[in-house]
Motif scaffolding. Structure first.
Motif, mmCIF file in Angstrom:
data_model
loop_
_atom_site.group_PDB
_atom_site.id
_atom_site.type_symbol
_atom_site.label_atom_id
_atom_site.label_comp_id
_atom_site.label_asym_id
_atom_site.label_seq_id
_atom_site.Cartn_x
_atom_site.Cartn_y
_atom_site.Cartn_z
ATOM 1 N N TYR A 4 34.940 41.794 43.762
ATOM 2 C CA TYR A 4 34.210 40.844 42.915
ATOM 3 C C TYR A 4 33.609 41.557 41.702
ATOM 4 O O TYR A 4 33.705 41.080 40.565
ATOM 5 N N ARG A 5 32.976 42.702 41.933
ATOM 6 C CA ARG A 5 32.349 43.439 40.831
ATOM 7 C C ARG A 5 33.399 43.998 39.873
ATOM 8 O O ARG A 5 33.250 43.930 38.647
ATOM 9 N N SER A 6 34.474 44.530 40.444
ATOM 10 C CA SER A 6 35.504 45.150 39.627
ATOM 11 C C SER A 6 36.151 44.140 38.686
ATOM 12 O O SER A 6 36.340 44.417 37.494
ATOM 13 N N TRP A 7 36.467 42.964 39.191
ATOM 14 C CA TRP A 7 37.081 41.939 38.344
ATOM 15 C C TRP A 7 36.143 41.535 37.203
ATOM 16 O O TRP A 7 36.576 41.352 36.075
ATOM 17 N N MET A 8 34.857 41.395 37.495
ATOM 18 C CA MET A 8 33.904 41.024 36.452
ATOM 19 C C MET A 8 33.762 42.127 35.406
ATOM 20 O O MET A 8 33.518 41.859 34.221
ATOM 21 N N LYS A 9 33.939 43.377 35.837
ATOM 22 C CA LYS A 9 33.746 44.509 34.911
ATOM 23 C C LYS A 9 34.814 44.580 33.833
ATOM 24 O O LYS A 9 34.647 45.309 32.844
ATOM 25 N N ASN A 10 35.907 43.806 33.978
ATOM 26 C CA ASN A 10 36.924 43.854 32.925
ATOM 27 C C ASN A 10 36.442 43.190 31.637
ATOM 28 O O ASN A 10 37.101 43.240 30.607
ATOM 29 N N GLN A 11 35.229 42.589 31.690
ATOM 30 C CA GLN A 11 34.616 42.016 30.496
ATOM 31 C C GLN A 11 33.638 42.997 29.840
ATOM 32 O O GLN A 11 32.936 42.638 28.881
#
Length: 577
Positions: free
Chosen positions: A24-31
């Protein structure tokens, strides 16, 4: 004083050290979001109805940026997301058809995502109830930020009101009082800034309803869209929603029975739209508050209309804000014992009365004193009788007083197309004493219950100087419209309500004071006529319209879908990737 931290909903997504938390955190970090955004701070959703096809809401990107500033300042993590934007101005056949669809979008977006609280960016008519309905079904902390009304329209050096000017100018054009050049000269000057209609139409009404319900900060309803104070309010709302997330101040603590009673009284005092009857009922149904048409009679009737705004009065929303806005109205009601529940809780953690007890009142012409009201009894008139066994509504502040008790011969239009074809017939057997009846424009019949109840009068009567007639339908009308118009007749004609049985030449009696709407035929004749009718065939429709017709409730139940009524909460099953 530091607010004690509660366990936040978003921690189920971002607060674990296992594989799921990683993903969850990793996917959001692509922003480009840094680690410390996931340190347990509240995740605040910004539910945005921005759309260039909804001109009233086309400035919401800028408002959302100011909301984000407030969220960051208070230590929150803002996440903006789009939802269906149903603007009344462009969307066909009517935005009301998709109000429930938008509410479903909002509900599932909130429930299914890692959101601890939500800011609802609303503006054009149906976005306000739709977003409140969806958020109420999740019962999360939520705060309303409205886009605000347009600046005053201008024509010939005078102010003109959006929406209301169209009705008046079009009637004048048909009557031969103005030419086409004069008519179209108003087009650019009527809508000269961002924002919603600047009259007390449905958008302004619902903004006032949101504020009187306690779901927005004080003054949210009236600050003009392009006034810098609108952006300050957006910033402060962003700041406050973070605190609400920590406090666990959910909508069910705000949207109480007492809050709805305050809103009903407020609607009468502002000369608000009849559409508020349907929308408040739908919002109440989502949060589990029982609201009935009789509540509008019990609480609203006898309330003076204090706000002198078009279409009922003279002024526009700019003047309303400069005169003190809704807090000034609420203070005036409270000081005269007319605020039913002054201690009702609002989103800033204070009572409604605490918010308005010292509200400035700058202009007694725009917001009148109790002893000099625009209309002595401005409450929505609820009508019942053999023509509307489940009720109908009328807005006295927009009506002609001499027509509020009237008996006349019916001239019937079977549907909107029949009306358009027949109304221009110079041989139509109609005079000013007749009652115009429009059928099959209700929730199922149109479908979507379009704003066509304020039927334009026959051109031949307009040329004679006739300005108003009694009109009855199962449709709605725009809050910017005016006239002695009976709306929301329930059950509707398409559901084989008594309206379906009305014929040319029948006599109909309207008695607003006694709440009576009567078709002057025997019970036996009425039953026989209904038995002979097959009803409106909606079988040809597919897709969303099929769902709508199959599940929409009648106007007295708020036109929600039967399967959407109730609060389902914010809990979702955990999913392991």
């Amino acid at each position: 004083m530091t607010t004690p931290k509660r366990k936040l909903r978003s921690a189920e997504w971002f607060g674990t050290a296992d594989k799921n938390g990683f993903m969850y955190r990793s996917w959001m970090k692509n922003q480009g979001i840094p680690d410390h955004a996931f340190d347990g701070r509240p995740v605040i959703g910004i539910c945005n109805t921005w759309s260039e096809l909804t001109p009233c809401n086309a400035h919401f990107r800028k408002i959302a940026e100011h909301v984000k500033r407030g969220i960051y300042e208070a230590g929150g993590f803002p996440v903006e997301f789009p939802v269906f934007s149903n603007g009344e101005s462009n969307l066909r056949p009517t935005a009301m058809l998709t109000r429930n669809l938008a509410s479903m979008d909002v509900e599932e977006a909130i429930r299914g995502n890692p959101i601890d609280a939500v800011v609802l960016l609303v503006g054009c008519d149906k976005t306000t109830p739709a977003l409140l309905m969806g958020a109420a079904s999740c019962d999360v902390p939520a705060i309303v930020v409205t886009g605000g009304p347009m600046l005053n329209g201008k024509l010939d050096g005078k102010d003109i009101g959006s929406g209301t000017a169209v009705w008046r100018l079009h009637e004048s054009l048909k009557a031969g009082e103005i030419n086409e050049h004069q008519f179209f000269a108003a087009e650019a000057g009527m809508s000269r800034s961002a924002g919603t209609c600047n009259t007390m139409g449905t958008a302004s009404t619902m903004a006032c309803m949101a504020e009187s319900l306690g779901t927005s900060l004080p003054h949210n309803a009236a600050i003009p869209a392009v006034d810098s104070r609108r952006y300050v309010l957006a910033h402060m709302s962003g700041k406050r929603i973070v605190e609400m997330a920590h406090e666990g101040l959910t909508l069910s603590k705000i949207l109480t029975r007492e809050a709805f009673e305050n809103a009903i009284r407020t609607n009468a005092a502002i000369g608000g739209s009849t559409n508020a009857v349907i929308h408040l009922k739908a919002i109440a149904g989502r949060i589990g508050v029982q609201l009935d048409l009789e509540d509008w009679t019990r609480i609203g009737r006898g309330t003076p209309t204090l706000v002198d705004l078009q279409p009922s009065g003279r002024f526009l929303m700019e003047e309303f804000y400069y005169a003190g806005g809704l807090p000034a109205v609420l203070r005036r009601l409270g000081e005269n014992g007319l605020l039913p529940h002054p201690n009702a809780l609002t989103v800033n953690g204070k009572s409604l009365w605490d918010n308005v007890r010292e509200a400035p009142q700058y202009n007694d012409e725009v917001i009148r004193p109790i002893n000099n009201p625009l209309i002595a009894d401005g409450g929505i008139c609820i009508l019942r009788g053999n023509l509307a066994p489940r009720g109908a509504v009328l807005k006295p502040s927009a009506a002609s007083p001499e027509l509020l008790k009237h008996r006349g011969r019916a001239v019937v239009f079977e549907n909107l197309e029949h009306y358009k074809e027949r109304i221009v017939d110079e041989n139509l057997d109609i005079d000013a004493s007749c009652v115009m009846v429009l059928k099959n424009c209700g929730p199922k019949g149109y479908p979507g219950m379009a704003e066509v109840g304020n039927m334009g009068l026959p051109p031949k009567l307009l040329r004679q100087g006739v300005k108003d007639m009694v009109r009855i339908s199962d449709a709605r009308m725009s809050g910017t419209a005016y006239g002695t118009v009976v709306l929301h007749v329930a059950p509707e004609a398409a559901a084989l309500g008594p309206l379906a049985a009305v014929r040319d030449g029948d006599f109909i009696e309207l008695d607003c004071e006694n709440g009576r709407l009567h078709l002057d035929i025997s019970d036996e004749e009425l039953a026989a006529r209904l038995a002979a009718l097959a009803g409106t065939d909606n079988g040809g429709r597919g897709g969303y319209q099929r769902l709508y017709v199959d599940h929409v409730l009648q106007a007295d139940d708020g036109c929600d879908f039967d399967f959407l009524v109730g609060c389902r909460g914010a809990a979702v099953p955990r999913h392991s990737h």
